[in-house]
Design an enzyme around this catalytic site. Structure first.
Site, PDB file in Angstrom:
ATOM      1  N   ASN A 231      38.938  35.536  34.967  1.00 43.93           N
ATOM      2  CA  ASN A 231      37.752  35.169  34.573  1.00 43.93           C
ATOM      3  C   ASN A 231      37.086  34.321  35.462  1.00 43.93           C
ATOM      4  O   ASN A 231      37.407  34.020  36.752  1.00 43.93           O
ATOM      5  CB  ASN A 231      38.249  34.679  32.947  1.00 43.93           C
ATOM      6  CG  ASN A 231      36.905  34.771  32.050  1.00 43.93           C
ATOM      7  OD1 ASN A 231      35.783  34.580  32.549  1.00 43.93           O
ATOM      8  ND2 ASN A 231      37.432  34.696  30.897  1.00 43.93           N
ATOM      9  N   TYR A 232      36.133  33.403  35.068  1.00 44.07           N
ATOM     10  CA  TYR A 232      35.466  32.610  35.945  1.00 44.07           C
ATOM     11  C   TYR A 232      36.344  31.292  36.308  1.00 44.07           C
ATOM     12  O   TYR A 232      37.126  31.071  35.254  1.00 44.07           O
ATOM     13  CB  TYR A 232      34.146  31.992  35.344  1.00 44.07           C
ATOM     14  CG  TYR A 232      33.186  33.296  35.052  1.00 44.07           C
ATOM     15  CD1 TYR A 232      32.416  33.608  36.263  1.00 44.07           C
ATOM     16  CD2 TYR A 232      32.892  33.880  33.848  1.00 44.07           C
ATOM     17  CE1 TYR A 232      31.411  34.709  36.056  1.00 44.07           C
ATOM     18  CE2 TYR A 232      31.835  34.761  33.826  1.00 44.07           C
ATOM     19  CZ  TYR A 232      31.215  35.219  34.807  1.00 44.07           C
ATOM     20  OH  TYR A 232      30.423  36.258  34.763  1.00 44.07           O
TER      21      TYR A 232
ATOM     22  N   ASP B 210      38.549  37.608  55.037  1.00 42.95           N
ATOM     23  CA  ASP B 210      37.281  38.099  54.316  1.00 42.95           C
ATOM     24  C   ASP B 210      36.985  37.368  53.117  1.00 42.95           C
ATOM     25  O   ASP B 210      37.214  37.969  51.875  1.00 42.95           O
ATOM     26  CB  ASP B 210      37.573  39.583  54.085  1.00 42.95           C
ATOM     27  CG  ASP B 210      36.214  40.401  53.710  1.00 42.95           C
ATOM     28  OD1 ASP B 210      35.133  39.751  53.627  1.00 42.95           O
ATOM     29  OD2 ASP B 210      36.544  41.657  53.453  1.00 42.95           O
TER      30      ASP B 210
END
Length: 249
Positions: A56-57, A155
């Site tokens: 989730n956030y 990355d």
């Protein structure tokens, strides 16, 4: 479980699995590092089966934990730069060797490698002209302003960090490098919250030349995106080379 498939005839998933294992090894070694790697169930050239992360956030506390933990990982010091095998960054091959010269490694195996892949001859030659004109200055600048080799994700944009009840790193392009390549990459596409950057720099201060190094380091990623996705990234590449040329002229 989460199954990632590879439609190409390469070993990118095997290299991804090796990168996750390498990160996991040093996350375990680092003190007070609360990062995690999804469990790897199996890997072949065609499929990588991982633990499925329901995410989730992030919240403020998680961002602080992430910044602190990344700094603790980056505090680990290694004797050389690069990696003893080639791997991938996204869909692109990432060339590696083991090197004791960070500036030379980044010049040859990051910037030059990507420029030489450019299909448009005029653009390629324009960038090569700037690279070779400033080669020694780029190399000396990076060596002078880099203290040691760290293990880096390689990355580290927001899509490769998953926030659940734990914080997970995925899709690495791992190698041993100036730690600030990771911080630069986080700022390429919007970045993380102010809490992340504050606690990271409080724990492990950025170098005085970070803002200049950031543009050099992210020029590699813009070149990679240009080679993969085309013209929408060309101006970013040109801006990067213009900056490099002015910085050292």
């Amino acid at each position: 479980m989460f199954i990632k498939t590879n439609p190409y005839d390469n070993d990118s998933l095997i290299k991804e699995s090796r990168g996750l294992e390498l990160l996991d090894k040093y996350i375990t070694t680092a003190k007070n590092c609360h990062l995690n790697i999804p469990h790897i169930y199996s890997v072949t050239k065609q499929e990588l089966t991982l633990e499925k992360i329901i995410h989730n956030y992030s919240n403020k506390t998680q961002m602080e934990v992430f910044g602190y933990s990344l700094a603790k990982l980056h505090q680990l010091k290694f004797n050389s730069y690069g990696l003893d095998y080639d791997n991938f960054i996204g869909l692109s091959e990432q060339k590696n060797i083991i090197s004791n010269n960070w500036g030379d490694f980044f010049f040859e195996y990051r910037l030059l490698f990507q420029v030489e892949k450019i299909e448009n001859k005029i653009i390629r030659e324009d960038f090569l002209t700037i690279l070779y004109k400033q080669k020694e200055k780029i190399i000396n600048f990076l060596n002078t302003n880099t203290d040691y080799a760290s293990i880096v994700h390689g990355d580290l944009w927001s899509g490769n960090v998953l926030f659940s009840n734990k914080i997970y790193l995925i899709d690495p392009a791992v190698y041993f490098a100036d730690r600030e390549v990771d911080i630069a990459m986080t700022q390429l596409f919007g970045g993380f919250s102010s809490e992340f950057y504050k606690i990271y720099s409080d724990t492990l201060p950025l170098s005085k030349e970070y803002n200049n190094k950031k543009i050099i380091y992210n020029t590699y990623h813009y070149l990679n995106h240009y080679n993969l996705f085309g013209l929408s990234y060309l101006n970013d590449c040109k801006n990067g080379f213009s900056f490099i040329d002015k910085l050292f002229t």
